[in-house]
Design a protein around this motif. Sequence first.
Motif, PDB file in Angstrom:
ATOM      1  N   HIS A  41       0.808  -1.360   0.166  1.00 19.57           N
ATOM      2  CA  HIS A  41      -0.230   0.152  -0.067  1.00 19.57           C
ATOM      3  C   HIS A  41       0.950   1.319   0.093  1.00 19.57           C
ATOM      4  O   HIS A  41       1.711   1.438   0.993  1.00 19.57           O
ATOM      5  N   MET A  42       0.798   2.281  -1.075  1.00 20.72           N
ATOM      6  CA  MET A  42       1.782   3.323  -1.059  1.00 20.72           C
ATOM      7  C   MET A  42       0.909   4.147  -1.688  1.00 20.72           C
ATOM      8  O   MET A  42      -0.235   4.287  -2.673  1.00 20.72           O
ATOM      9  N   PRO A  43       1.341   5.580  -1.464  1.00 20.93           N
ATOM     10  CA  PRO A  43       0.827   6.716  -2.488  1.00 20.93           C
ATOM     11  C   PRO A  43       0.887   6.554  -3.826  1.00 20.93           C
ATOM     12  O   PRO A  43       1.851   5.913  -4.389  1.00 20.93           O
ATOM     13  N   GLU A  44      -0.209   6.780  -4.608  1.00 21.00           N
ATOM     14  CA  GLU A  44      -0.231   6.565  -5.928  1.00 21.00           C
ATOM     15  C   GLU A  44       0.764   7.331  -6.844  1.00 21.00           C
ATOM     16  O   GLU A  44       1.532   7.011  -7.611  1.00 21.00           O
ATOM     17  N   MET A  45       1.400   8.464  -6.240  1.00 20.50           N
ATOM     18  CA  MET A  45       2.135   9.469  -6.606  1.00 20.50           C
ATOM     19  C   MET A  45       3.431   8.682  -6.820  1.00 20.50           C
ATOM     20  O   MET A  45       4.539   8.769  -7.543  1.00 20.50           O
ATOM     21  N   VAL A  46       3.868   7.861  -5.820  1.00 20.81           N
ATOM     22  CA  VAL A  46       4.839   7.056  -5.739  1.00 20.81           C
ATOM     23  C   VAL A  46       5.042   5.975  -6.793  1.00 20.81           C
ATOM     24  O   VAL A  46       6.267   5.687  -7.350  1.00 20.81           O
ATOM     25  N   ALA A  47       3.969   5.487  -7.214  1.00 19.47           N
ATOM     26  CA  ALA A  47       3.986   4.230  -8.034  1.00 19.47           C
ATOM     27  C   ALA A  47       3.373   4.649  -9.523  1.00 19.47           C
ATOM     28  O   ALA A  47       3.514   3.893 -10.438  1.00 19.47           O
ATOM     29  N   GLU A  48       2.878   5.983  -9.820  1.00 14.97           N
ATOM     30  CA  GLU A  48       2.178   6.157 -10.910  1.00 14.97           C
ATOM     31  C   GLU A  48       3.295   5.986 -12.148  1.00 14.97           C
ATOM     32  O   GLU A  48       2.560   5.643 -13.055  1.00 14.97           O
ATOM     33  N   LYS A  49       4.333   6.384 -12.070  1.00 17.40           N
ATOM     34  CA  LYS A  49       5.302   6.088 -12.998  1.00 17.40           C
ATOM     35  C   LYS A  49       5.479   4.600 -13.609  1.00 17.40           C
ATOM     36  O   LYS A  49       5.408   4.172 -14.831  1.00 17.40           O
ATOM     37  N   TYR A  50       5.402   3.564 -12.509  1.00 19.03           N
ATOM     38  CA  TYR A  50       5.633   2.406 -12.908  1.00 19.03           C
ATOM     39  C   TYR A  50       4.214   1.496 -13.077  1.00 19.03           C
ATOM     40  O   TYR A  50       4.130   0.802 -13.840  1.00 19.03           O
TER      41      TYR A  50
END
Length: 98
Positions: A41-50
Amino acid sequence: MYNSLVRNPRRDVKVRVDGPLIFNSIFPVRDACLDGLGLAHMPEMVAEKYIADGRLVKVLQDWCPYWTGYHLCFPHHHQNTMPFSLFVEAMRYEPVES
């Protein structure tokens, strides 16, 4: 083993988590997911590129709460200094939509 309570508008579910990984930052959590070690579970901004390039996939979206923004808590007797007041005012800023 850790027990975690997962909340959903329809029901709460207790999940038993078993594993050796413990992190104190979100970036190693993301990297572990990129290496295929599990879900996170992580903030979307941390994962959005991936997510955009297909290396990560969103799962359990119905179970993810909507983030309402930052909250600032301080004692009511706190003396408001000028830097503190400017910080609070900057955090209250809402850009005008055009």
